[in-house]
Scaffold this active site. Sequence first.
Site, PDB file in Angstrom:
ATOM      1  N   ASP A 199      -8.198  -4.446  -6.676  1.00 15.82           N
ATOM      2  CA  ASP A 199      -7.854  -3.544  -5.570  1.00 15.82           C
ATOM      3  C   ASP A 199      -8.655  -2.253  -5.716  1.00 15.82           C
ATOM      4  O   ASP A 199      -8.580  -1.593  -6.756  1.00 15.82           O
ATOM      5  CB  ASP A 199      -6.347  -3.246  -5.615  1.00 15.82           C
ATOM      6  CG  ASP A 199      -5.876  -2.424  -4.430  1.00 15.82           C
ATOM      7  OD1 ASP A 199      -6.727  -1.982  -3.625  1.00 15.82           O
ATOM      8  OD2 ASP A 199      -4.657  -2.226  -4.311  1.00 15.82           O
TER       9      ASP A 199
ATOM     10  N   HIS B  41      -7.166  -5.561  -1.733  1.00 16.55           N
ATOM     11  CA  HIS B  41      -6.009  -4.713  -1.423  1.00 16.55           C
ATOM     12  C   HIS B  41      -4.984  -5.371  -0.497  1.00 16.55           C
ATOM     13  O   HIS B  41      -3.781  -5.280  -0.732  1.00 16.55           O
ATOM     14  CB  HIS B  41      -6.494  -3.403  -0.799  1.00 16.55           C
ATOM     15  CG  HIS B  41      -5.392  -2.414  -0.531  1.00 16.55           C
ATOM     16  ND1 HIS B  41      -4.526  -1.983  -1.522  1.00 16.55           N
ATOM     17  CD2 HIS B  41      -5.003  -1.777   0.602  1.00 16.55           C
ATOM     18  CE1 HIS B  41      -3.658  -1.110  -1.003  1.00 16.55           C
ATOM     19  NE2 HIS B  41      -3.927  -0.984   0.275  1.00 16.55           N
TER      20      HIS B  41
ATOM     21  N   SER C   3       0.829  -1.205   0.000  1.00 15.55           N
ATOM     22  CA  SER C   3       0.000   0.000   0.000  1.00 15.55           C
ATOM     23  C   SER C   3       0.871   1.266   0.000  1.00 15.55           C
ATOM     24  O   SER C   3       1.773   1.378  -0.825  1.00 15.55           O
ATOM     25  CB  SER C   3      -0.955  -0.054   1.206  1.00 15.55           C
ATOM     26  OG  SER C   3      -1.979   0.896   1.089  1.00 15.55           O
TER      27      SER C   3
END
Length: 417
Positions: A326, A360, A232
């Site tokens: 995602d 994600h 991330s």
Amino acid sequence: MAFSQIRLKILPSVRCLFDKLVHVEVEGLPPHKPVELRSKLVDDKGVTFKASARYKADETGLVDLSLAPSLGGSYTGVEPMGLWWSMLPETPNSKFVKKSVLSPTLVEIEALSLESGEVLAREINERVYMTEGMRRIPVQEGRIRGVLFIPPGKGPFPGIVDLYTLGGRLSEPRASLLANKGFVVLALAYFGYQGLPKKPPNLDLEYFEEAVTYMRKQPEVKGPGIGVISISHSGGLALSMASFLSGISATVFINGCNANTVIPLHYKDLVLPPLEPNLEEVKFMDSGILDVRNALPDPTLEENKASLIPIERATGHFLFAASEDDYNWNSALFAKQAAATLKCHGKDSFQLVTYPNAGHFLEFPNTPFCPSAFHAAVGTPVKFGGEPKAHNEALLDLWERIQEFFKRHLDNKSTHH
């Protein structure tokens, strides 16, 4: 019915490392009896995660999850670990949190009669994070804040810096599980932890440089280069480290952005401003959570190039991993752009892998699924995407790839200096 003869077994043992697969059997049932299996865990924030599936015993009164299909519930079909990866939070918008890796995560598995609802058998799966003899050392060295994991056995071992999400502060599970595989791993915090500022006006790459220097000095760490793993927001930091700092041989970039995001990044006289989101692209979903997938513009456009990380400068190897579903941002686009930049500069020192229908949080296998949760940069719950089965299949594949990638590029005698 003599319920005392019904047994639920977790094989090979009720206690295992968190990333290991286990085998569940229920024996002693009446032939062809329908049963429900349920799983439950409570995380370190007190959030309960649950899953359930209906099965039918065979003619010998056995339900073997590696052979028998689930007939309905949280998943269907033959899924030996379905009761783990299909767990969802009872409290909406919650992500599984493990703060202390010194204690196991306890997963309760129960078999119930579908007719009466009576519990027929139960067992607890203790999923541990640290192998016997591993050292866990809190680090406060200069500015550096984190936790160092050193595996048992005769070193030296390849060294890895583990960076987590923006909202995660410091996360130890992935670092400890990687260390079990024969790496020295530093879980490195970079804000809001043990005196690090909660809202830093900027991040200094020098801080991350100190962490690299610290790792290379550890007697247990085999040189010359070290690895970096990210996810991330920290993906951009990992790419920046690989681009500007020396001594990084292998970088794993998971669902990150190839530009700097959220907080300005400083290094010496250089400033990488954050890529500015386009708020018009943020959508409210029916459930009240946000869809921010398209909020960030294309980093390669001329007006955004100041934020783009110059990874063509990097000398090490990269593993770019992205989930095609995602919803945090367009990870697959960013990963493909990063790979294209290297290729364009005559470098083939990368692997690119994308996963359809994964969300994600690609961390480690058999984790409860997280469809949506609070987002630190947005300040509200957002959709994170993915579908539980495909997401866990991506985790199983990526977890092996990560280990293989680091072993290849950190154990190699010809590693980049």
